[in-house]
Write an enzyme that holds these catalytic residues in place. Sequence first.
Site, mmCIF file in Angstrom:
data_model
loop_
_atom_site.group_PDB
_atom_site.id
_atom_site.type_symbol
_atom_site.label_atom_id
_atom_site.label_comp_id
_atom_site.label_asym_id
_atom_site.label_seq_id
_atom_site.Cartn_x
_atom_site.Cartn_y
_atom_site.Cartn_z
ATOM 1 N N GLU A 56 0.054 -1.320 5.738
ATOM 2 C CA GLU A 56 1.160 -0.871 6.593
ATOM 3 C C GLU A 56 1.019 0.592 6.950
ATOM 4 O OE1 GLU A 56 5.139 0.897 7.502
ATOM 5 O OE2 GLU A 56 3.770 1.353 5.850
ATOM 6 N N ASP A 97 0.820 -1.211 0.000
ATOM 7 C CA ASP A 97 0.000 0.000 0.000
ATOM 8 C C ASP A 97 0.854 1.262 0.000
ATOM 9 O OD1 ASP A 97 0.720 -0.908 2.625
ATOM 10 O OD2 ASP A 97 -0.571 0.647 3.472
#
EC number: 3.5.1.16
Length: 383
Positions: free
Chosen positions: A144, A82
């Site tokens: 994350e 991400d």
Amino acid sequence: MKNKLPPFIEIYRALIATPSISATEEALDQSNAGLITLLADWFKDLGFNVEVQPVPGTRNKFNMLASTGQGAGGLLLAGHTDTVPFDDGRWTRDPFTLTEHDGKLYGLGTADMKGFFAFILDTLRDVDVTKLKKPLYILATADEETSMAGARYFSETTSLRPDCAIIGEPTSLQPVRAHKGHISNTIRVMGQSGHSSDPARGVNAIELMHDAIGHILQLRDTLKERYHYEAFTVPYPTLNLGHIHGGDAANRICACCELHMDIRPLPGMTLNDLNGLLNEALAPVSERWPGRLTVEELHPPIPGYECPPDHQLVEVVEKLLGTHTEVVNYCTEAPFIQTLCPTLVLGPGSINQAHQPDEYLETRFIKPTRELITQVIHHFCWH
């Protein structure tokens, strides 16, 4: 088949072109399914076994584990899929189009940290994975940048126990063996509203919060005096008061006041102990005003992380790079991967580019990153 794998720059381009923004705000949050599919297909083409793992409690997010080789131990290379959201008004380039200019590759996620997967894939096209004597694992995680839900869930559910792991966050290829953790809390005080002309008929939440803040600042001093780790540039746990809001009018007794704060614990400090210290600091306010003060987590906590400085992984990487490991103040997924095996944070690109407009990775990292990945695979999977 390896010949199906696109050239390095095309892998990089496809990863950047596939949006995978994670955000707490639902309108901005995106699934990483498209990126996981890309990675899964490419690793299958390289002969890896691929497992895709849905991450509970997320908005259609997934982890991917690619593995090859037999037996115990081996090496885990890990990273997150991400990116943070982007500010369209501050970018001068299309965030989802990889562009090269003046020795820099621009795009959202070039440094933090989609590029690491492009380096792994490109390096593996020249590695005969059928000759590995120990397993090689590639882990791609979700979220994350927000909750670290992907790494948390993977570490809680896997039976994997590699010999060691490397997380390819942008460290300018300087190995990181320790960082602080992160705890963020909401302190909420509930008062009793009333007209300001008669203060005795109400309970002013701002005044109670003022009292609470005094005790929190005493805790900040205690943390600074009691805990030290001299390797850090800020060698003690920090405590920050980041946001406060209370009341709605000058002529009303404030009924509610809310404070957001964070603590950055050192490696080795347990989250339970820190929460206990915070509750102890606030106890005088809670005892004086029963039921009016609450403490809640803003985000799931992240513990501090440390890889033992004398571990073989540290020795090998320091020798390969000709440099010493460092400690940093920012957080990564390392505390969760470290529960599986000794872990270092080490990857191409600069942390100074993370979360910045016109994010880029300098092309000077390409050759040494390929060499490093090749060397660690040889050392930990062929010997």
